[in-house]
Design an enzyme around this catalytic site. Structure first.
Site, PDB file in Angstrom:
ATOM      1  CB  CYS A 258       0.705  -6.347  13.848  1.00 30.16           C
ATOM      2  SG  CYS A 258       1.902  -5.076  13.393  1.00 30.16           S
ATOM      3  N   GLY A 259      -0.341  -9.732  12.974  1.00 27.05           N
ATOM      4  CA  GLY A 259      -0.875 -10.954  13.562  1.00 27.05           C
ATOM      5  C   GLY A 259      -2.369 -11.212  13.498  1.00 27.05           C
TER       6      GLY A 259
ATOM      7  CE1 TYR B  93       0.446  -5.997  -2.000  1.00 31.55           C
ATOM      8  CE2 TYR B  93      -0.744  -4.088  -1.150  1.00 31.55           C
ATOM      9  CZ  TYR B  93      -0.200  -5.337  -0.965  1.00 31.55           C
ATOM     10  OH  TYR B  93      -0.309  -5.952   0.264  1.00 31.55           O
ATOM     11  N   GLY B  94      -2.705  -5.294  -4.341  1.00 30.00           N
ATOM     12  CA  GLY B  94      -3.996  -5.563  -3.693  1.00 30.00           C
ATOM     13  C   GLY B  94      -4.630  -4.418  -2.927  1.00 30.00           C
TER      14      GLY B  94
ATOM     15  NE  ARG C  80      -0.038  -8.746   2.370  1.00 27.75           N
ATOM     16  CZ  ARG C  80      -0.617  -8.329   3.491  1.00 27.75           C
ATOM     17  NH1 ARG C  80      -1.712  -8.901   3.952  1.00 27.75           N
ATOM     18  NH2 ARG C  80      -0.086  -7.332   4.178  1.00 27.75           N
TER      19      ARG C  80
ATOM     20  CG  HIS D 295      -7.041  -2.944   9.972  1.00 30.10           C
ATOM     21  ND1 HIS D 295      -5.731  -2.551  10.139  1.00 30.10           N
ATOM     22  CD2 HIS D 295      -7.018  -3.903   9.026  1.00 30.10           C
ATOM     23  CE1 HIS D 295      -4.956  -3.239   9.328  1.00 30.10           C
ATOM     24  NE2 HIS D 295      -5.712  -4.067   8.645  1.00 30.10           N
TER      25      HIS D 295
ATOM     26  CB  SER E 192      -0.869  -3.817   7.691  1.00 33.33           C
ATOM     27  OG  SER E 192      -2.038  -3.063   7.445  1.00 33.33           O
TER      28      SER E 192
ATOM     29  CE  LYS F 146      -6.170  -3.521   4.297  1.00 28.81           C
ATOM     30  NZ  LYS F 146      -6.367  -3.993   5.674  1.00 28.81           N
TER      31      LYS F 146
ATOM     32  CG  ASP G  47      -7.494  -6.983   6.634  1.00 28.75           C
ATOM     33  OD1 ASP G  47      -6.535  -6.770   7.398  1.00 28.75           O
ATOM     34  OD2 ASP G  47      -7.741  -6.263   5.650  1.00 28.75           O
TER      35      ASP G  47
ATOM     36  NE  ARG H 269      -2.375  -1.278   3.552  1.00 25.26           N
ATOM     37  CZ  ARG H 269      -1.837  -0.484   4.470  1.00 25.26           C
ATOM     38  NH1 ARG H 269      -1.892   0.834   4.346  1.00 25.26           N
ATOM     39  NH2 ARG H 269      -1.258  -0.989   5.532  1.00 25.26           N
TER      40      ARG H 269
HETATM   41  P1  GDP Z   1      -1.875  -9.401   9.723  1.00 23.75           P
HETATM   42  O1  GDP Z   1      -1.283  -8.697   8.570  1.00 23.75           O
HETATM   43  O2  GDP Z   1      -2.234  -8.483  10.846  1.00 23.75           O
HETATM   44  O3  GDP Z   1      -2.986 -10.289   9.321  1.00 23.75           O
HETATM   45  O4  GDP Z   1      -0.712 -10.314  10.320  1.00 23.75           O
HETATM   46  P2  GDP Z   1      -0.360 -11.847  10.047  1.00 23.75           P
HETATM   47  O5  GDP Z   1      -1.174 -12.740  10.894  1.00 23.75           O
HETATM   48  O6  GDP Z   1      -0.357 -12.115   8.588  1.00 23.75           O
HETATM   49  O7  GDP Z   1       1.118 -11.868  10.599  1.00 23.75           O
HETATM   50  C1  GDP Z   1       2.099 -10.981  10.096  1.00 23.75           C
HETATM   51  C2  GDP Z   1       3.473 -11.528  10.419  1.00 23.75           C
HETATM   52  O8  GDP Z   1       3.620 -11.632  11.832  1.00 23.75           O
HETATM   53  C3  GDP Z   1       3.694 -12.921   9.851  1.00 23.75           C
HETATM   54  O9  GDP Z   1       5.020 -13.014   9.406  1.00 23.75           O
HETATM   55  C4  GDP Z   1       3.447 -13.817  11.035  1.00 23.75           C
HETATM   56  O10 GDP Z   1       4.175 -15.019  10.948  1.00 23.75           O
HETATM   57  C5  GDP Z   1       3.902 -12.962  12.220  1.00 23.75           C
HETATM   58  N1  GDP Z   1       3.141 -13.266  13.456  1.00 23.75           N
HETATM   59  C6  GDP Z   1       1.805 -13.423  13.585  1.00 23.75           C
HETATM   60  N2  GDP Z   1       1.448 -13.737  14.849  1.00 23.75           N
HETATM   61  C7  GDP Z   1       2.599 -13.775  15.561  1.00 23.75           C
HETATM   62  C8  GDP Z   1       2.906 -14.043  16.945  1.00 23.75           C
HETATM   63  O11 GDP Z   1       2.040 -14.330  17.764  1.00 23.75           O
HETATM   64  N3  GDP Z   1       4.218 -13.962  17.295  1.00 23.75           N
HETATM   65  C9  GDP Z   1       5.205 -13.663  16.394  1.00 23.75           C
HETATM   66  N4  GDP Z   1       6.457 -13.620  16.820  1.00 23.75           N
HETATM   67  N5  GDP Z   1       4.955 -13.418  15.090  1.00 23.75           N
HETATM   68  C10 GDP Z   1       3.679 -13.470  14.676  1.00 23.75           C
HETATM   69  P1  PGA Z   2      -3.101  -7.122   6.619  1.00 21.42           P
HETATM   70  O1  PGA Z   2      -3.883  -6.655   5.304  1.00 21.42           O
HETATM   71  O2  PGA Z   2      -3.689  -6.265   7.675  1.00 21.42           O
HETATM   72  O3  PGA Z   2      -3.500  -8.563   6.701  1.00 21.42           O
HETATM   73  O4  PGA Z   2      -1.636  -6.927   6.491  1.00 21.42           O
HETATM   74  C1  PGA Z   2      -3.390  -5.866   4.325  1.00 21.42           C
HETATM   75  C2  PGA Z   2      -3.075  -4.473   4.763  1.00 21.42           C
HETATM   76  O5  PGA Z   2      -3.554  -4.025   5.846  1.00 21.42           O
HETATM   77  O6  PGA Z   2      -2.359  -3.811   4.016  1.00 21.42           O
HETATM   78 MN    MN Z   3      -5.202  -5.142   6.822  1.00 19.34          MN
HETATM   79 MN    MN Z   4      -3.886 -10.422   7.467  1.00 23.45          MN
END
Ligand code: GDP
Ligand code: PGA
Ligand code: MN
Ligand code: MN
Length: 602
Positions: free
Chosen positions: A267-268, A214-215, A382, A243, A265, A223, A290, A75
């Protein structure tokens, strides 16, 4: 007249007029009304393979890999605009131009921008078609990659167009990659433009995107609509577009809870949404990873529904140990991968997925071995996969009402200061926690990675209006509850606190179920906590660590509330609130003052 305007598959006069107007401006070779069929998916994926935009992933059924232009991987927050009439209404956290300026500027860019290309019209609906008021949108795009991604990420196609009838309201969302083709000019595999605009007109509920494929910049239901335009609609209509992931948690006694989580984004969210608990007897089911729309239910509680139809997950770090349910979802195929590596065996690979392959092609199309200098996959690579393939999808997913929320988690990526989990005192304190949420920047947005910034409610890049008004709306939602006890409890989590050597203190992933257990037991009045300056915090003995091989010092360090670290945080919050300015609700200043006095600072 370009083909596609004759005999259109709808008699929606407003839509037909808009499609004709865009076609006249952008001058595509032809117009295609997307029907969302398997045949359409097959035709477009075959075409994209022939053009070199996609490469088949033979190890997974009906799956493909896209390699983007290396400059079009995330983004673009710098190029994202909220174009309200009054700049104050976009607030200090958004880029602003006047609607007139943006319309003029982008109209010039769109003029002829689809020359030599096909213009696709994608009728879509965010959320259930059975909703009281279905949230329709129509995206016009010159990218077939966008069309097939929308096949996965949104309810779209003929059935949506039919449901729109002749006069349904919809959000018009215009997208062009900004790469017209002259006669005889051959196309590149990932057309895009160095000039990018992701623009929103919250007052007229319109989206104009240009220059990126990009998505997050191009799948405009996600978004742009479900968060930025959605948040402005929510302010006006008394709901929240957030979010957030949504999950259902069932305790060993069979009690059912629903939890949402707002983390920035990368962060898990996706991981927590699909969590496989490591503690016996607990069960997680997925509802969303999401975006959540939060509305009042007839029972006076806040209900959450997921407007999306697919998962758009961060690839690196995903494997059978960390997120087995994501792996099971993509194994079923029908998945689009973007910017990951392709092995000699014809399967995808990325950093964090077990042993590296001896030989692969990296995300830029170059040969890659474990000795290569660079990463095999872009950090923001992704997978895009149908949510219906998730083996633990909750049966409430299709319910237009969503699910009643018991707890809201706010969380970010912080190496220091923020403990593993803290419970807010009450709703307003919870809003304060959300409003002051901070996180290290990630590869999900273009820019420097690892810099701590305030990311309120994990919505910094997605609030479609003034952030002060947004906080006020959150506080107001609490006030409009007919009974405060019906509001979700708020918690603040941090899976990412580190030790002196830079390692994560908390094992995370499936072990986060131990934190969810404490959350639920707090709701049930069973778990202990101590009152600290920042809220209610568990002591090490309050977290169930049975069967977890973890250094007790690390557990204590992950839970620690260090007053000195929190004192150092105060000026940053003050600076942040000052930046929000006079629209910041006074209740939040009062929360900051109360925190200061609890920390013994005046
Ligand atoms: P999103 O973008 O908020 O959906 O985050 P994701 O679930 O896709 O996670 C983003 C990154 O953080 C990935 O590389 C995951 O492997 C990592 N991650 C997710 N949960 C955890 C956790 O509980 N601990 C750690 N250390 N890394 C995590
Ligand atoms: P994410 O989604 O939160 O899973 O990373 C895409 C974004 O927020 O850009
Ligand atoms: Mn997101
Ligand atoms: Mn995600």
């Amino acid at each position: 007249m370009v083909t596609g305007l004759k005999n259109p598959p709808t008699d929606h006069a407003g839509l037909l007029a808009w499609v004709a107007e865009v076609a006249e401006l952008t001058t595509p070779d032809q117009i295609v009304w997307c029907d969302g069929s398997d045949a359409e998916w097959k035709r477009l994926t075959s075409e994209l393979v022939a053009f070199g935009t996609l490469e088949p992933v033979p190890a997974k059924p009906d799956s493909f890999l896209a390699r983007t232009n290396p400059n079009d991987v995330a983004r673009v927050e710098e190029r994202t605009f909220i174009c309200s009439t009054n700049p104050e209404d976009a607030g200090p956290t958004n880029n602003w131009t006047s609607p007139e300026y943006m319309r003029e500027t982008m109209t010039d860019l769109y003029r002829g921008s689809m020359r030599g290309r096909t213009m696709y019209v994608i009728p879509f609906c965010m959320g259930s078609l059975e909703a009281e008021k279905p949230m329709f949108g129509v995206e016009i795009t010159d990218s077939a990659y966008v069309v097939i991604s929308m096949h996965i990420m949104a309810r779209m196609g003929t059935h949506v167009l039919e449901a729109m009838g002749g006069d349904a309201e919809y959000v018009p969302a215009l997208h062009s990659v900004g790469a017209p083709l002259e006669p005889g000019q051959s196309d590149v595999s990932w057309p895009c433009n160095d000039t990018k605009y992701i623009s929103h007109f919250p007052e007229t509920r319109e989206i104009w995107s240009y220059g990126s494929g990009y998505g997050g910049n191009s799948l405009l239901g996600k978004k742009c609509y479900a968060l930025r335009i959605g948040s402005a609609m929510g302010r006006d209509e008394g709901w929240l577009a957030e979010h957030m992931l949504i999950l259902r948690l069932t305790s060993p006694e069979g009690k059912v809870y629903h939890i949402t989580g707002a983390f920035p984004s990368a962060c898990g969210k996706t991981n927590l949404a699909m969590l496989e608990p490591t503690i016996p007897g607990w069960k997680v089911e997925t509802l969303g990873d999401d975006i959540a729309w939060l509305r009042w239910g007839e029972d006076g509680r806040l209900w959450a529904s997921n407007p999306e139809y697919g998962l758009f997950g961060v690839a690196p770090g995903t494997d059978y140990r960390t997120n087995p349910n994501a792996m099971r979802t993509i194994e079923k195929g029908h998945t689009l991968f973007t910017n990951v590596a392709l092995t000699e065996e014809g399967d995808v690979w990325w950093e964090g997925m077990g042993e590296p392959p001896a030989n692969a092609t990296d995300w830029k199309g170059n040969e890659w071995t474990p000795d290569s200098e660079g990463l095999s996959s872009h950090p923001n690579s992704r997978f895009c996969t149908p949510i219906k393939q998730c083996p633990i999808l909750s049966d409430a997913y299709e319910d237009p009402r969503g699910v009643p929320i018991d707890a809201i988690l706010f969380g970010g990526r912080r190496a220091t200061t923020i403990p593993l989990v803290t419970q807010a005192r009450d709703w307003t304190h919870g809003v304060y926690m959300g409003a002051t949420l901070s996180s290290e920047t990630t590869a999900a947005a273009v820019g420097q990675v690892g810099v701590v910034r305030r990311d309120p409610m994990a919505m910094l890049p997605f609030i479609g209006y003034n952030a002060g008004d947004y906080f006020d709306h959150w506080i107001g939602m609490g006030k409009s509850a007919d009974d405060e006890s019906k509001l979700p409890s708020v918690f603040y989590v941090n899976w990412f606190r580190r030790d002196e050597d830079g390692g994560f203190l908390w094992p995370g992933f499936g072990e986060n179920s131990r934190v969810l257990k404490w959350v639920v037991e707090r709701l049930e009045g069973k778990a202990e906590a101590v009152e600290t300056p920042i809220g209610f915090n568990p002591r090490p003995e309050d977290i169930d660590v049975e069967g977890l091989d973890m250094d007790p010092n690390d557990l204590a360090a992950s839970l620690k509330v260090d007053p000195e670290e929190w004192k150092a945080e105060l000026p940053l919050v003050e600076e942040w609130f000052t930046k929000i300015g006079n629209r910041l609700p006074t209740q939040l200043w009062a929360e900051l003052d109360a925190l200061k006095s609890r920390l013994g600072v005046d």
